[in-house]
Scaffold this active site. Structure first.
Site, PDB file in Angstrom:
ATOM      1  N   HIS A  48      26.128  27.008  29.324  1.00  9.49           N
ATOM      2  CA  HIS A  48      25.795  27.574  30.659  1.00  9.49           C
ATOM      3  C   HIS A  48      26.963  28.021  31.376  1.00  9.49           C
ATOM      4  CE1 HIS A  48      25.110  27.184  35.117  1.00  9.49           C
ATOM      5  NE2 HIS A  48      23.820  27.946  34.744  1.00  9.49           N
ATOM      6  N   GLU A  51      27.899  31.455  30.005  1.00  8.46           N
ATOM      7  CA  GLU A  51      26.985  32.688  30.394  1.00  8.46           C
ATOM      8  C   GLU A  51      27.430  32.927  31.639  1.00  8.46           C
ATOM      9  OE1 GLU A  51      23.689  32.720  33.167  1.00  8.46           O
ATOM     10  OE2 GLU A  51      23.045  31.253  31.811  1.00  8.46           O
ATOM     11  N   HIS A  52      27.834  32.043  32.521  1.00  5.51           N
ATOM     12  CA  HIS A  52      28.475  32.611  33.901  1.00  5.51           C
ATOM     13  C   HIS A  52      29.780  33.401  33.791  1.00  5.51           C
ATOM     14  CE1 HIS A  52      26.337  29.936  37.450  1.00  5.51           C
ATOM     15  NE2 HIS A  52      25.699  29.938  36.363  1.00  5.51           N
ATOM     16  N   GLU A 128      26.146  24.321  41.817  1.00  4.15           N
ATOM     17  CA  GLU A 128      24.640  24.569  41.403  1.00  4.15           C
ATOM     18  C   GLU A 128      24.297  23.037  40.928  1.00  4.15           C
ATOM     19  OE1 GLU A 128      22.410  26.917  37.892  1.00  4.15           O
ATOM     20  OE2 GLU A 128      24.590  27.281  38.107  1.00  4.15           O
TER      21      GLU A 128
END
Length: 421
Positions: A48, A51-52, A128
């Site tokens: 993840h 991906e950022h 997040e």
């Protein structure tokens, strides 16, 4: 009906073309068949985080230049990380695939991975993680997931932890990228205003040289069961009950989907009618199938007053137990109609079509036609659902989570006692 076509480049990247005549837009989805499930505990959340990070700069474009290039042609670009895949998506006007393919190829193969950007993005992902922790109907699902697959990648948050993402370095992420997005796991799928010859040309140009050593295969998962409860000052009790079941590749997959639909998939479902309409125990209550390639879970979620949590748990257990006794022909017909309607409605979105086709190639080696899927749904009989109902009860294991006022924490015990005795 035009059927999607499948091609394979010399390096193993697969390409799906799904033209839809009469449209003025197209969707491109580049999907890697790897995600958080291939992470060890020390690299939890890295897929993840990566991906950022690729959006911070790639192929000589800055973060701002990436989005300006796509939006300047009327397009939209996004990405998502799951347990078993990572997806990069673009929606464009007709004629916009050239740029979309080039930009996504840069993200997947040529990210900058700057050290300063990484420090800042670790902070962003940390926020997040904090946001999810402050959202009860997010964290109660994570609690149940952890209980269902304890000490396994499927039991860890896709976001990771502050400690695990804090270990990432640019070099380590570069190596992780090469494994995660290796060509053997890549599918390029386009739907809508798409010309097959053009798509193949673009795929060869942008992904034909993709390289990388594949990541180790994901280990098999085992549903362990257990419970996670937390008292918190909230207005409602948040409850999740999970039972072990089959994965997407299992022949009983569509029987499971129909089972979940009858149990709690809509306003006519057994749970909705019994828990909400007849007893007024909850505003939100539903059942669902959470499935992966080789394993799955039948889930029930409910939000209710803490004083009603134990009673609602008993009702949910009672409805699950009753499902093992069989369903009516009317229930089965309604569930089939709902499942097919959801499939055909989703196909009105080009992005959903591209994502679905890519997922099918990763799971089954080819895209499936709507007629083929509808036939599999229609072939399910009441005996198949009875088999699912017996199978979810046979292990006598459940993963249970409860979050909210102290009274809500009685619900897991109530559910297990009612279901297993």
């Amino acid at each position: 009906m035009t059927l999607a076509s499948l091609h394979t480049l010399s390096n193993g990247v697969r390409v799906v073309c799904d033209p839809v005549p009469g449209l003025e837009t197209a969707a491109l989805s580049v999907v890697a068949g790897r995600g958080a499930r291939v992470e060890d505990a020390g690299r939890s959340g890295w897929s993840h985080l990566l991906e950022h990070m690729v959006f911070k700069g790639a192929g000589g474009r800055s973060a701002q230049e990436i989005v300006e290039a796509v939006e300047g042609q009327g397009g939209q670009i996004n990405a998502a990380t799951g347990y078993e895949r990572t997806s990069f998506q673009a929606r464009t006007l007709a004629g916009g695939l050239d740029l979309a393919s080039a930009v996504i190829a840069d993200l997947v193969q040529r990210p900058t991975l700057d050290a300063g950007d990484l420090v800042r993005e670790i902070q962003v992902v940390g926020q997040e993680i904090a946001e999810a922790a402050d959202t009860p109907d997010d964290i109660v699902f994570e609690m149940a997931q952890e209980a269902a697959f304890e000490d396994q990648p499927l039991g860890r948050s896709i976001l990771g932890t502050d400690a695990s993402i804090g270990r990432a370095t640019p070099q380590a992420l570069a190596e992780w990228r090469a494994a995660l997005y290796a060509p053997d796991a890549l599918v390029v799928a386009a739907s809508g205003a798409v010309d097959e010859d053009e798509l193949l040309r673009l795929a060869e140009r942008d992904f034909g040289e993709a390289a990388g050593a594949p990541a180790p295969p994901a280990l098999g998962a085992a549903f362990t069961g257990g419970r996670r409860t937390a008292a918190k000052s909230l207005e409602q009790a948040n409850l999740v009950f999970l039972l072990p079941t089959v994965g997407v590749r299992d022949p009983d997959y569509f029987a499971l989907r129909l089972y979940a639909e009858i149990l709690g998939g809509g306003m006519a479902s057994r749970l909705f009618q019994e828990a909400r309409e007849k007893r007024g125990l909850a505003y939100a209550v539903d059942a669902y199938a959470e499935t992966y390639s080789d394993v799955g879970a039948l889930g029930v979620f409910a939000g209710c007053a803490a004083k009603d949590a134990a009673e609602l748990a008993k009702v949910a257990a009672g409805e699950i137990a009753a499902m093992a006794d069989g369903v009516t022909e009317a229930e089965l017909a309604r569930a089939k109609a709902q499942l097919k309607a959801a499939m055909f409605m989703a196909r009105e979105s080009t992005l959903a079509r591209a994502e679905q086709a890519a997922g099918q190639v990763l799971l089954f080696g080819r895209p499936l036609s709507p007629a083929e899927i509808a036939e599999q749904i229609d072939s399910v009989g009441a005996a198949d659902l009875a088999r699912i109902g017996a199978a979810v009860l046979e292990p006598r294991r459940a993963a249970l989570s409860a979050l909210g006022p102290k009274g809500a924490l009685k619900a897991p015990d109530a559910f297990e006692r009612a279901l297993f005795g």
